[in-house]
Design a protein around this motif. Sequence first.
Motif, PDB file in Angstrom:
ATOM      1  N   UNK A  46       0.797  -1.227   0.000  1.00 30.40           N
ATOM      2  CA  UNK A  46       0.000   0.000   0.000  1.00 30.40           C
ATOM      3  C   UNK A  46       0.835   1.285   0.000  1.00 30.40           C
ATOM      4  N   UNK A  47       2.141   1.179   0.246  1.00 28.52           N
ATOM      5  CA  UNK A  47       2.950   2.397   0.339  1.00 28.52           C
ATOM      6  C   UNK A  47       3.031   3.102  -1.020  1.00 28.52           C
ATOM      7  N   UNK A  48       2.841   4.415  -0.997  1.00 26.67           N
ATOM      8  CA  UNK A  48       2.847   5.212  -2.230  1.00 26.67           C
ATOM      9  C   UNK A  48       4.122   4.972  -3.038  1.00 26.67           C
ATOM     10  N   UNK A  49       3.942   4.744  -4.331  1.00 32.92           N
ATOM     11  CA  UNK A  49       5.090   4.607  -5.231  1.00 32.92           C
ATOM     12  C   UNK A  49       5.799   3.270  -5.147  1.00 32.92           C
ATOM     13  N   UNK A  50       5.351   2.370  -4.282  1.00 39.34           N
ATOM     14  CA  UNK A  50       6.030   1.096  -4.080  1.00 39.34           C
ATOM     15  C   UNK A  50       5.596   0.068  -5.142  1.00 39.34           C
ATOM     16  N   UNK A  51       6.586  -0.589  -5.760  1.00 37.22           N
ATOM     17  CA  UNK A  51       6.283  -1.639  -6.747  1.00 37.22           C
ATOM     18  C   UNK A  51       7.081  -2.910  -6.455  1.00 37.22           C
ATOM     19  N   UNK A  52       7.379  -3.133  -5.172  1.00 35.36           N
ATOM     20  CA  UNK A  52       8.193  -4.290  -4.798  1.00 35.36           C
ATOM     21  C   UNK A  52       7.573  -5.612  -5.230  1.00 35.36           C
ATOM     22  N   UNK A  53       6.278  -5.731  -5.016  1.00 28.94           N
ATOM     23  CA  UNK A  53       5.604  -6.984  -5.388  1.00 28.94           C
ATOM     24  C   UNK A  53       5.640  -7.166  -6.907  1.00 28.94           C
ATOM     25  N   UNK A  54       5.460  -6.063  -7.604  1.00 28.07           N
ATOM     26  CA  UNK A  54       5.518  -6.162  -9.068  1.00 28.07           C
ATOM     27  C   UNK A  54       6.892  -6.632  -9.522  1.00 28.07           C
ATOM     28  N   UNK A  55       7.919  -6.117  -8.877  1.00 28.83           N
ATOM     29  CA  UNK A  55       9.285  -6.542  -9.239  1.00 28.83           C
ATOM     30  C   UNK A  55       9.453  -8.039  -9.009  1.00 28.83           C
ATOM     31  N   UNK A  56       8.865  -8.525  -7.917  1.00 29.50           N
ATOM     32  CA  UNK A  56       8.934  -9.961  -7.630  1.00 29.50           C
ATOM     33  C   UNK A  56       8.185 -10.770  -8.703  1.00 29.50           C
ATOM     34  N   UNK A  57       7.035 -10.255  -9.103  1.00 31.24           N
ATOM     35  CA  UNK A  57       6.248 -10.932 -10.149  1.00 31.24           C
ATOM     36  C   UNK A  57       7.056 -10.977 -11.447  1.00 31.24           C
ATOM     37  N   UNK A  58       7.735  -9.874 -11.750  1.00 29.65           N
ATOM     38  CA  UNK A  58       8.562  -9.834 -12.969  1.00 29.65           C
ATOM     39  C   UNK A  58       9.750 -10.795 -12.844  1.00 29.65           C
ATOM     40  N   UNK A  59      10.296 -10.923 -11.636  1.00 28.12           N
ATOM     41  CA  UNK A  59      11.414 -11.851 -11.422  1.00 28.12           C
ATOM     42  C   UNK A  59      10.982 -13.299 -11.670  1.00 28.12           C
ATOM     43  N   UNK A  60       9.711 -13.563 -11.421  1.00 26.68           N
ATOM     44  CA  UNK A  60       9.203 -14.940 -11.581  1.00 26.68           C
ATOM     45  C   UNK A  60       8.506 -15.160 -12.925  1.00 26.68           C
ATOM     46  N   UNK A  61       8.728 -14.225 -13.833  1.00 24.09           N
ATOM     47  CA  UNK A  61       8.030 -14.274 -15.127  1.00 24.09           C
ATOM     48  C   UNK A  61       8.315 -15.557 -15.906  1.00 24.09           C
ATOM     49  N   UNK A  62       9.525 -16.100 -15.725  1.00 25.02           N
ATOM     50  CA  UNK A  62       9.892 -17.305 -16.483  1.00 25.02           C
ATOM     51  C   UNK A  62       9.017 -18.503 -16.119  1.00 25.02           C
ATOM     52  N   UNK A  63       8.361 -18.437 -14.956  1.00 26.37           N
ATOM     53  CA  UNK A  63       7.566 -19.593 -14.504  1.00 26.37           C
ATOM     54  C   UNK A  63       6.125 -19.573 -15.026  1.00 26.37           C
ATOM     55  N   UNK A  64       5.742 -18.458 -15.661  1.00 26.88           N
ATOM     56  CA  UNK A  64       4.361 -18.346 -16.170  1.00 26.88           C
ATOM     57  C   UNK A  64       4.399 -17.895 -17.632  1.00 26.88           C
ATOM     58  N   UNK A  65       3.204 -17.833 -18.241  1.00 26.53           N
ATOM     59  CA  UNK A  65       3.140 -17.370 -19.638  1.00 26.53           C
ATOM     60  C   UNK A  65       2.886 -15.869 -19.725  1.00 26.53           C
ATOM     61  N   UNK A  66       2.541 -15.287 -18.606  1.00 27.21           N
ATOM     62  CA  UNK A  66       2.299 -13.846 -18.636  1.00 27.21           C
ATOM     63  C   UNK A  66       1.698 -13.353 -17.335  1.00 27.21           C
ATOM     64  N   UNK A  67       1.352 -12.077 -17.353  1.00 27.95           N
ATOM     65  CA  UNK A  67       0.772 -11.412 -16.181  1.00 27.95           C
ATOM     66  C   UNK A  67      -0.569 -10.814 -16.593  1.00 27.95           C
ATOM     67  N   UNK A  68      -1.534 -10.832 -15.675  1.00 26.74           N
ATOM     68  CA  UNK A  68      -2.780 -10.089 -15.898  1.00 26.74           C
ATOM     69  C   UNK A  68      -2.922  -9.090 -14.762  1.00 26.74           C
ATOM     70  N   UNK A  69      -2.678  -7.820 -15.063  1.00 28.64           N
ATOM     71  CA  UNK A  69      -2.896  -6.772 -14.068  1.00 28.64           C
ATOM     72  C   UNK A  69      -4.338  -6.293 -14.195  1.00 28.64           C
ATOM     73  N   UNK A  70      -4.861  -5.766 -13.100  1.00 21.56           N
ATOM     74  CA  UNK A  70      -6.238  -5.263 -13.171  1.00 21.56           C
ATOM     75  C   UNK A  70      -6.343  -4.154 -14.220  1.00 21.56           C
ATOM     76  N   UNK A  71      -5.373  -3.229 -14.223  1.00 21.68           N
ATOM     77  CA  UNK A  71      -5.460  -2.074 -15.125  1.00 21.68           C
ATOM     78  C   UNK A  71      -4.079  -1.661 -15.618  1.00 21.68           C
TER      79      UNK A  71
END
Lengths: 132, 264
Positions: A46-71
Motif C-alpha cells: 500500500x505504500x505510495x510509489x512502491x512496486x516491490x511486489x511487481x518486481x517480484x512478479x517480474x522476477x518470476x516471469x519465467x515460470x508463467x506465460x504472462x501477467x494479468x494486471x487489473x489495469x
Amino acid sequence: MNKVRGYIFSRPFMGERVPQHVQNLVIRDYCNRNNLQFLLSATEYAMTGCHLIHEQVMDELSEVDGIVAYSIFLLPENAEKRQKIYEKTIVMKKTYHFAVEGLKFSNKKECDRIELIWRVRQTLPDCYRYLA
Amino acid sequence: MFITESEKILSEEYLDKGYIIRKIDDTEALDWIRNKFCLLINHTLPETNDIEAEELLNNIHKYVSVSKLNEFRLKIIQGINSEEIFREMYFRVARNYLEALVGNELAMQLRINLSIQLPQDDSSLLPVHSDVWSGDSPFEVVVWLPLVNCYGSKAMYILPPDKSAELVEKFAIKASGSSETLFQSIKNDVQWLDVSYGEVLIFDQGLPHGNRINEENESRWSMNCRFKGVFTPYGDKKIGEFFEPITLRAASQKGMAYKLPKSS
C-alpha cells in the motif's frame, strides 16, 4: 492453456480505488473469456510509489506465460520503469494483459499503444475539466 | 472562428438539430465492414452462405430466434471486434465529419457496440435515456452506422435540443415515474431518424434518445461508437478502459514527452 499471474493493487491508483475482490473478479472474468489459467493474484504493497511486489512478479516471469494486471494504470508512473517492464516482457516472449481495459502487449507496437494511453492519462490533469 | 464554410454548415446543423446525417465518403471502408459481418454470419449460420448481404441482414430474424439473439449478437460482435483494422475502418466512414465536429485529435471507444433489432422483439429495447445522465462526458459524440436501411420504427429517435432543454427544466416532474412514463411525456416531440445504408448519423448523446419495438418487417443492424477530443474532459468512461487516442498529432506527442532541464 496459458498460465498467467494476477496482479492487483491495495492502494488507490490515478485517483481511483477499486476493492481488491472486485479487481480479482474482473481478472478472473478476463481469463475466462480469453482462455487463460488464472493463478492467484499478487497484491502490491500500500505504500505510495512502491512496486516491490511487481518486481517480484517480474522476477518470476519465467515460470508463467504472462501477467494479468487489473489495469494499465497499475504500472509504475515513472516512464523509464515502464519501459523496462515492456522490454523484459518482450525479451522473455511473454504477454502482459490488462483486464479492465481488455488490452495486452507482447511486442513493440502493442507497447507503444499502452504507452500512448499512459501519456495521455498523465497529461489530462493539465487539461480543462467540467463539473457536473 | 476560422472554420471553413462547409464546417460551419455542419456545426450549425449539429447544434440546431442535435445530429447530422451524411453520405459516407469512404464507401470502401463501409463495404469492408458489411462484408466482414456477412462472413461472420455465414460462419455462424452456414445455411445463409448464398444469400446477398442486404437480404441476409434484413431477414436475419428468419434464422435467429429472439431467445438466441443475444448469444448470436455477442458472437458476431466479438468476431468483428477481433479484426485488427475494424475500428480504423469504422473511423474512416465518419472521419471528415468527426474532424469538423469534434476535432482532429480524437479518442475512440475501444469496443464498438452492435444492435440487432428483430421485428416485434421487445427484448433489445433501449428506453429513453441521455448517456450524459449516466456518466458519459458531454464532450462525446456517437457515430451510429446502419448496415441496412433504417426507417420508421426500425430506426432510433432523438429529442431535439429545444425540447430537451424544456425536459431538463421540468425533469423532476417528468421523470418521476418509469422511463416509459418519461417517453410518453415526450413522444410527440421526438424525432425518428431515417438513416439508409451508405449514410452515417452523428448525434449528441447528451440528448434523450432510444428505440421502440421494431414494427417493420425487417431486422435492424446498427453499430454505435463514441468519439471525443483526446484532451477534453472525461466522464465515467475513461482513457484506457473505454477510450483510446487514435489521431494524436506530433506536437502533442512531443509535448507529452517533454522534460524541462534539471536546474540542480
